[in-house]
Design a protein around this motif. Sequence first.
Motif: not given
Length: 106
Positions: A93-106, A29-32, A58-61, A82-89
């Motif tokens: 643009x930078x993202x953070x995650x709540x896991x030990x994995x690289x941030x990604x969009x599901x 997700x987007x930090x903050x 959201x993911x796609x809008x 517009x385009x949601x997190x898919x457009x963000x990626x």
Amino acid sequence: MSDDVPVDAIGENTTVLDVREDYEWEAGHIEGALHIPVDQIPARLDELDPDEDLHVICRTGGRSFRVTEWLVGNGYSAFNVRGGMDAWVEASKPMVSETDSEPRVL
């Protein structure tokens, strides 16, 4: 009718409301950003400032579009990203995650 804005409209001081599900948020997700899943918005409305511009994502809008329409209809200032997190990626643009994995969009 709400307005759509591009991911580039999100700056350091922008209030971002992420309405994706918990598992999506945890993966990346987007930090903050503020996280309130779609189905919890009505019950958690008091967590949102009606005088603040909210950039809803959201993911796609699709989900964010519906939430944005609902918020505007209830007196809030909200914009659909517009385009949601898919457009963000796609915009690298930078993202953070709540896991030990690289941030990604599901």
